[in-house]
Design a protein around this motif. Structure first.
Motif, short mmCIF file in Angstrom:
data_model
loop_
_atom_site.label_atom_id
_atom_site.label_comp_id
_atom_site.label_asym_id
_atom_site.label_seq_id
_atom_site.Cartn_x
_atom_site.Cartn_y
_atom_site.Cartn_z
N THR A 11 0.84 -1.19 0.00
CA THR A 11 0.00 0.00 0.00
C THR A 11 0.88 1.25 0.00
O THR A 11 1.87 1.32 0.72
CB THR A 11 -0.92 0.02 1.23
N ALA B 291 3.56 1.49 3.07
CA ALA B 291 3.13 1.47 4.48
C ALA B 291 3.75 0.32 5.25
O ALA B 291 3.88 0.39 6.48
CB ALA B 291 1.60 1.38 4.54
N ASP C 212 9.64 -0.16 5.16
CA ASP C 212 9.03 0.57 4.05
C ASP C 212 9.99 0.59 2.86
O ASP C 212 11.17 0.27 2.97
CB ASP C 212 8.66 1.99 4.47
N GLY D 72 -2.69 6.02 -0.49
CA GLY D 72 -3.63 5.15 0.20
C GLY D 72 -4.09 3.95 -0.61
O GLY D 72 -4.81 3.08 -0.09
N ALA E 256 1.62 4.55 1.28
CA ALA E 256 1.22 5.31 2.46
C ALA E 256 1.27 6.81 2.20
O ALA E 256 0.40 7.57 2.67
CB ALA E 256 2.14 4.96 3.64
N SER E 257 2.28 7.27 1.47
CA SER E 257 2.42 8.71 1.21
C SER E 257 3.04 8.95 -0.15
O SER E 257 3.79 8.12 -0.67
CB SER E 257 3.27 9.38 2.30
#
Length: 387
Positions: free
Chosen positions: A22, A113, A117, A51, A24-25
């Protein structure tokens, strides 16, 4: 430049580090060229990707997410995705300075995520690449532009890129074969060095025009196309794993010394379709079925002449009459000169001499000069007046 083998390398490392994870940012530069010319912005890219889970990646730059829109990367000449934890993922030796992240010329950086990472950054020094967002179901992305405008992939779509298909495609074009191979609308993924490798293996000159190909040349070209592209993908574009006789292993060695194959044949370079092409003249020669000039100019003239004959087109009547008139005037002038003999030539010379020695009229306009010619001389006036 990333070609079919380099993109396979990129896909390999994206699957290794991003697929199944996923995002995350996302950090994205609002580059008006990289994003803007593709109809999006850095902010929209961040909103679309952040996301989401990466489900898969495709050979033509498709990054398939858990829901649309899906990012589509076109790397062009200098675009690439670098991974913070694995500099060897780059298809050529990385120039990244140790400890410097994000790398120079970055356009977006994604961080996963999961623990540990992974950070991936898209870089493009020359800003020739494009980052798009395609809003459609994942299984329909190849039916959407710009991917729908591309030709089939010679590795993924082997069932489409058959020898018969290639013959039909080439038969509809009248361009140098190197230009045909580089056109992504014909075949996807073939770039400059791959095209040179294909033509070298097929023993075909890059300037040979497509309409001149015979069955044997088409067969060799098809075999070389599938063979070279498959090896480029399987080796992830690692030159050290290429066959020893490939041009790619030699052509990259720059320097003042002539470049040669391991067997001694010289490699030369010429420009075809605006790109530098490596050829081995000992093996790649221009050949035509009838040994005639098949250049577009000559072929166009032949076709125009044949069409004119088929339509029974007559030459331009005005032009014909003008040519006849000028021809007759020239003949008459020559006849007069011949008939006049020496005396005629002397009179002509005297006339020319008189013109040359005549005092020019100074300070008068052309109208005044013409008026002076029409006025009688002083002696003529005196005769009329009886003086």
């Amino acid at each position: 430049m990333p070609e079919i083998g380099e993109i396979a390398r990129l896909v390999h490392f994206i699957r290794k580090y991003l697929v199944g994870r996923t995002i995350a940012s996302v950090q994205a530069v609002d580059d008006v060229i990289i994003f803007g010319k593709a109809g999006t912005t850095g902010a929209q890219f961040k909103e679309a990707v952040e996301g989401k889970k990466v489900l898969d990646v495709g050979q033509q730059g498709k990054l398939l997410l858990s829901s649309p829109p899906h990012p589509l990367l076109h790397c062009s000449m200098t675009g690439w995705i670098e991974f913070k934890n694995d500099p060897t993922a780059f298809y050529k030796e990385s120039k990244r300075e140790d400890g410097v992240w994000p790398p120079k010329f970055w356009k977006f950086v994604m961080t996963t995520a999961e623990d540990p990472d992974c950070q991936a950054a898209y870089t493009d020094p020359r800003r020739l690449g494009r980052v798009r967002l395609i809003d459609c179901p994942a299984n329909q992305i190849r039916q959407m532009p710009p991917l729908s405008d591309n030709g089939p992939d010679p590795v993924i779509d082997k069932d489409i890129v058959t020898e018969k298909w290639l013959a039909q495609r080439i038969g509809s074009k009248k361009v140098p074969i190197k230009s045909f191979l580089l056109d992504q609308a014909n075949i996807s993924g073939v770039g400059n060095w791959v095209a040179d490798e294909i033509l070298f293996k097929a023993r075909i000159h890059p300037e040979q025009y497509t309409e001149s190909f015979g069955d044997q040349e088409l067969s060799r070209l098809h075999q070389a196309l599938i063979h070279v592209c498959t090896i480029a993908v399987e080796t992830l574009a690692d030159p050290e794993q290429f066959p020893e006789e490939w041009l790619k292993r030699t052509r990259m060695k720059k320097g003042g010394q002539p470049q040669t194959l391991p067997t001694g044949e010289e490699i030369k370079f010429l420009t075809v379709g605006g790109r530098t092409s490596a050829i081995v003249p000992a093996f790649q020669k221009k050949t035509w079925p009838d040994h005639q000039d098949h250049s577009p100019a000559r072929e166009g003239n032949i076709r125009a002449s044949e069409e004119a004959k088929a339509k029974g087109a007559a030459p331009d009547e005005k032009k014909r009459k003008r040519v006849e008139r000028l021809t007759q005037e020239t003949a008459d002038q020559e006849g007069e000169t011949n008939a006049s003999g020496v005396g005629g030539r002397k009179r002509a010379k005297a006339k020319d001499k008189k013109k040359a020695t005549a005092a020019p009229t100074v300070g008068k306009t052309s109208f005044q000069q013409e008026k002076a010619k029409r006025q009688p001389s002083r002696k003529a006036k005196e005769i009329r007046q009886g003086k």
